[in-house]
Design a protein around this motif. Structure first.
Motif, PDB file in Angstrom:
ATOM      1  N   PRO A   1     -28.842  16.695  -1.070  1.00  0.00           N
ATOM      2  CA  PRO A   1     -29.946  17.107  -1.690  1.00  0.00           C
ATOM      3  C   PRO A   1     -30.989  18.070  -1.045  1.00  0.00           C
ATOM      4  N   ASN A   2     -30.715  18.266   0.125  1.00  0.00           N
ATOM      5  CA  ASN A   2     -31.923  19.078   0.944  1.00  0.00           C
ATOM      6  C   ASN A   2     -32.125  20.578   0.496  1.00  0.00           C
ATOM      7  N   VAL A   3     -30.946  21.279   0.119  1.00  0.00           N
ATOM      8  CA  VAL A   3     -31.021  22.510  -0.341  1.00  0.00           C
ATOM      9  C   VAL A   3     -32.077  22.707  -1.549  1.00  0.00           C
ATOM     10  N   GLY A   4     -31.826  21.431  -2.374  1.00  0.00           N
ATOM     11  CA  GLY A   4     -32.616  21.540  -3.719  1.00  0.00           C
ATOM     12  C   GLY A   4     -33.973  21.106  -3.560  1.00  0.00           C
ATOM     13  N   ARG A   5     -34.295  20.242  -2.482  1.00  0.00           N
ATOM     14  CA  ARG A   5     -35.425  19.742  -1.957  1.00  0.00           C
ATOM     15  C   ARG A   5     -36.242  20.964  -1.495  1.00  0.00           C
TER      16      ARG A   5
ATOM     17  N   MET B   1     -28.339  17.034   4.213  1.00  0.00           N
ATOM     18  CA  MET B   1     -28.447  15.717   3.752  1.00  0.00           C
ATOM     19  C   MET B   1     -29.242  14.683   4.854  1.00  0.00           C
ATOM     20  N   VAL B   2     -29.505  15.189   5.979  1.00  0.00           N
ATOM     21  CA  VAL B   2     -30.350  14.437   6.944  1.00  0.00           C
ATOM     22  C   VAL B   2     -31.794  14.673   6.741  1.00  0.00           C
ATOM     23  N   ASP B   3     -32.711  13.372   6.612  1.00  0.00           N
ATOM     24  CA  ASP B   3     -34.016  13.664   6.309  1.00  0.00           C
ATOM     25  C   ASP B   3     -34.825  12.888   7.494  1.00  0.00           C
ATOM     26  N   TYR B   4     -34.168  12.527   8.718  1.00  0.00           N
ATOM     27  CA  TYR B   4     -35.089  12.193   9.789  1.00  0.00           C
ATOM     28  C   TYR B   4     -35.965  13.036  10.344  1.00  0.00           C
TER      29      TYR B   4
ATOM     30  N   LEU C   1     -48.687  20.423   3.431  1.00  0.00           N
ATOM     31  CA  LEU C   1     -47.442  19.950   4.388  1.00  0.00           C
ATOM     32  C   LEU C   1     -46.072  20.468   3.610  1.00  0.00           C
ATOM     33  N   LYS C   2     -46.362  21.192   2.549  1.00  0.00           N
ATOM     34  CA  LYS C   2     -45.101  21.641   2.203  1.00  0.00           C
ATOM     35  C   LYS C   2     -44.274  22.761   2.577  1.00  0.00           C
ATOM     36  N   GLU C   3     -44.830  23.275   3.773  1.00  0.00           N
ATOM     37  CA  GLU C   3     -44.110  24.408   4.434  1.00  0.00           C
ATOM     38  C   GLU C   3     -42.996  23.443   5.319  1.00  0.00           C
ATOM     39  N   ILE C   4     -43.135  22.222   5.601  1.00  0.00           N
ATOM     40  CA  ILE C   4     -42.092  21.510   6.471  1.00  0.00           C
ATOM     41  C   ILE C   4     -40.767  21.402   5.446  1.00  0.00           C
ATOM     42  N   LEU C   5     -39.916  21.958   5.950  1.00  0.00           N
ATOM     43  CA  LEU C   5     -38.570  21.783   4.950  1.00  0.00           C
ATOM     44  C   LEU C   5     -37.649  21.109   5.411  1.00  0.00           C
ATOM     45  N   PHE C   6     -36.712  20.801   4.685  1.00  0.00           N
ATOM     46  CA  PHE C   6     -35.433  19.967   5.150  1.00  0.00           C
ATOM     47  C   PHE C   6     -34.555  20.613   5.910  1.00  0.00           C
TER      48      PHE C   6
ATOM     49  N   TYR D   1     -21.257  11.275   6.494  1.00  0.00           N
ATOM     50  CA  TYR D   1     -22.947  11.180   6.777  1.00  0.00           C
ATOM     51  C   TYR D   1     -23.374  10.783   7.904  1.00  0.00           C
ATOM     52  N   ARG D   2     -22.709   9.570   8.536  1.00  0.00           N
ATOM     53  CA  ARG D   2     -23.204   9.020   9.659  1.00  0.00           C
ATOM     54  C   ARG D   2     -22.888   9.819  10.894  1.00  0.00           C
ATOM     55  N   GLU D   3     -21.658  10.639  10.786  1.00  0.00           N
ATOM     56  CA  GLU D   3     -21.482  11.679  11.813  1.00  0.00           C
ATOM     57  C   GLU D   3     -22.636  12.666  11.891  1.00  0.00           C
ATOM     58  N   LYS D   4     -22.947  13.287  10.676  1.00  0.00           N
ATOM     59  CA  LYS D   4     -23.807  14.280  10.675  1.00  0.00           C
ATOM     60  C   LYS D   4     -25.291  13.951  10.918  1.00  0.00           C
ATOM     61  N   ASP D   5     -25.701  12.686  10.675  1.00  0.00           N
ATOM     62  CA  ASP D   5     -26.839  12.196  11.014  1.00  0.00           C
ATOM     63  C   ASP D   5     -26.925  11.955  12.468  1.00  0.00           C
ATOM     64  N   PHE D   6     -26.058  11.540  12.961  1.00  0.00           N
ATOM     65  CA  PHE D   6     -26.080  11.107  14.522  1.00  0.00           C
ATOM     66  C   PHE D   6     -26.053  12.405  15.264  1.00  0.00           C
ATOM     67  N   ASN D   7     -25.406  13.367  14.972  1.00  0.00           N
ATOM     68  CA  ASN D   7     -25.202  14.609  16.027  1.00  0.00           C
ATOM     69  C   ASN D   7     -26.551  15.401  15.690  1.00  0.00           C
ATOM     70  N   PHE D   8     -27.155  15.385  14.308  1.00  0.00           N
ATOM     71  CA  PHE D   8     -28.386  16.449  14.058  1.00  0.00           C
ATOM     72  C   PHE D   8     -29.630  15.641  14.646  1.00  0.00           C
ATOM     73  N   SER D   9     -29.556  14.208  14.593  1.00  0.00           N
ATOM     74  CA  SER D   9     -30.693  13.565  15.219  1.00  0.00           C
ATOM     75  C   SER D   9     -30.868  13.678  16.551  1.00  0.00           C
ATOM     76  N   LEU D  10     -29.733  13.561  17.447  1.00  0.00           N
ATOM     77  CA  LEU D  10     -29.672  13.882  18.774  1.00  0.00           C
ATOM     78  C   LEU D  10     -30.104  15.174  19.226  1.00  0.00           C
ATOM     79  N   LYS D  11     -29.809  16.194  18.346  1.00  0.00           N
ATOM     80  CA  LYS D  11     -30.061  17.676  18.635  1.00  0.00           C
ATOM     81  C   LYS D  11     -31.619  17.810  18.339  1.00  0.00           C
ATOM     82  N   PHE D  12     -32.249  16.845  17.273  1.00  0.00           N
ATOM     83  CA  PHE D  12     -33.611  17.381  16.848  1.00  0.00           C
ATOM     84  C   PHE D  12     -34.602  16.752  17.917  1.00  0.00           C
TER      85      PHE D  12
END
Length: 302
Positions: free
Chosen positions: A70-74, A182-185, A171-176, A220-231
């Protein structure tokens, strides 16, 4: 009269999308106390979602190709939104008719307002209520309190599920993130950074899940894990102790995922990298024996 921009993303949502749109457009006080700008962005649905959406007089947009989340659309919706305030909805969120009218007055006191919500699991036909209670009917959170809770993945504090939020246009300048789409953390953490906020202590929409939602999706769990650690590295200089906690919590979430799906070897590996406390020890021990009982009696992701 304030305008509320609502960003609604969809993909193969023919089962619920009509009810979702109707619940947004039939809000109490619409065109009397506020306007609604509903922006629909579809991610190349292959069912009747777009046919259903076409019947409504709203702004209808489509991604040029399926983005896988959903993030591109958001982000498209955030760039298009012209309202003073913004909400984000999923295709299976059904709004209470008083959702906006109950949130709107509090925006004079804080730039971000959330509410409780109901979670209905259609596979089990069970409904759960999420959120906090307070005799005043709302809770005020000082600047950065919710930011620190979200950064450290604490389960306490303000209820901030994505569909419960309304926030100022500033706050709309904060993008996904669009690396995985798909990660929103990271978005949630950034939204609350240096902001005060309010939670309205009432469930104001119902989120429908069918037991196959993203929380147990392996990709999703794999992507969420990797992206969150990087973020979280973004905050290591300013909030070193909180980042250390976040690092352990992210590993703990990874461990509980493997615990749920029955890969106990990987569960043990990640539990040893998570917060070492009595609860973690109990999970670790029951990876050898007793996990079926634990999964039956307890909400492992709770």
């Amino acid at each position: 009269m304030n305008k509320i921009s609502v960003i609604l993303t969809s993909y193969n949502g023919e089962k619920t999308i009509e009810k979702t749109i109707q619940s947004i457009l039939n809000q109490n006080g619409i065109n009397e106390f506020f306007e609604i700008e509903l922006i629909s962005i579809d991610d190349c649905s292959t069912d009747n979602t777009n046919e259903i959406i076409s019947h409504f007089n709203i702004l209808k947009l489509k991604n040029s190709k399926n983005s896988g989340g959903p993030n591109v659309g958001r982000n498209i919706g955030l760039k298009k939104a012209s309202g003073e305030y913004i909400c984000i909805a999923d295709q299976d969120d059904i709004w209470d008719e008083k959702k906006i009218i109950k949130l709107l007055p509090h925006l004079q006191k804080a730039p971000i307002i959330s509410s409780g919500y109901k979670l209905f699991d259609t596979s089990q036909k069970k409904e759960f209520t999420r959120g906090n209670d307070n005799e005043k009917g709302f809770i005020e959170y000082p600047k950065n309190e919710t930011f620190l809770k979200r950064l450290t993945k604490s389960i306490s504090g303000q209820s901030t599920y994505l569909g419960s939020l309304i926030f100022e246009q500033s706050l709309k300048e904060i993008l996904f993130e669009e690396e995985y789409g798909m990660v929103d953390y990271d978005w949630m953490v950034q939204l609350f950074h240096h902001q005060k906020s309010i939670e309205v202590c009432e469930p104001l929409y119902t989120r429908y899940v069918d037991g196959n939602n993203l929380s147990l999706n392996e990709s999703y769990r794999e992507k969420d894990f990797n992206f969150s650690l990087k973020f979280i590295k973004k905050y290591i200089q300013e909030y070193p102790s909180e980042v250390k906690i976040a690092h352990k919590k992210i590993h703990g979430s990874r461990a509980r995922y493997y615990y749920i799906v029955g890969d106990m070897k990987k569960a043990r590996y990640y539990f040893l990298k998570s917060s070492l406390n009595l609860k973690t020890f109990a999970y670790y021990v029951t990876t050898f024996v007793g996990s079926k009982y634990v999964k039956k009696k307890f909400n492992v992701f709770g």
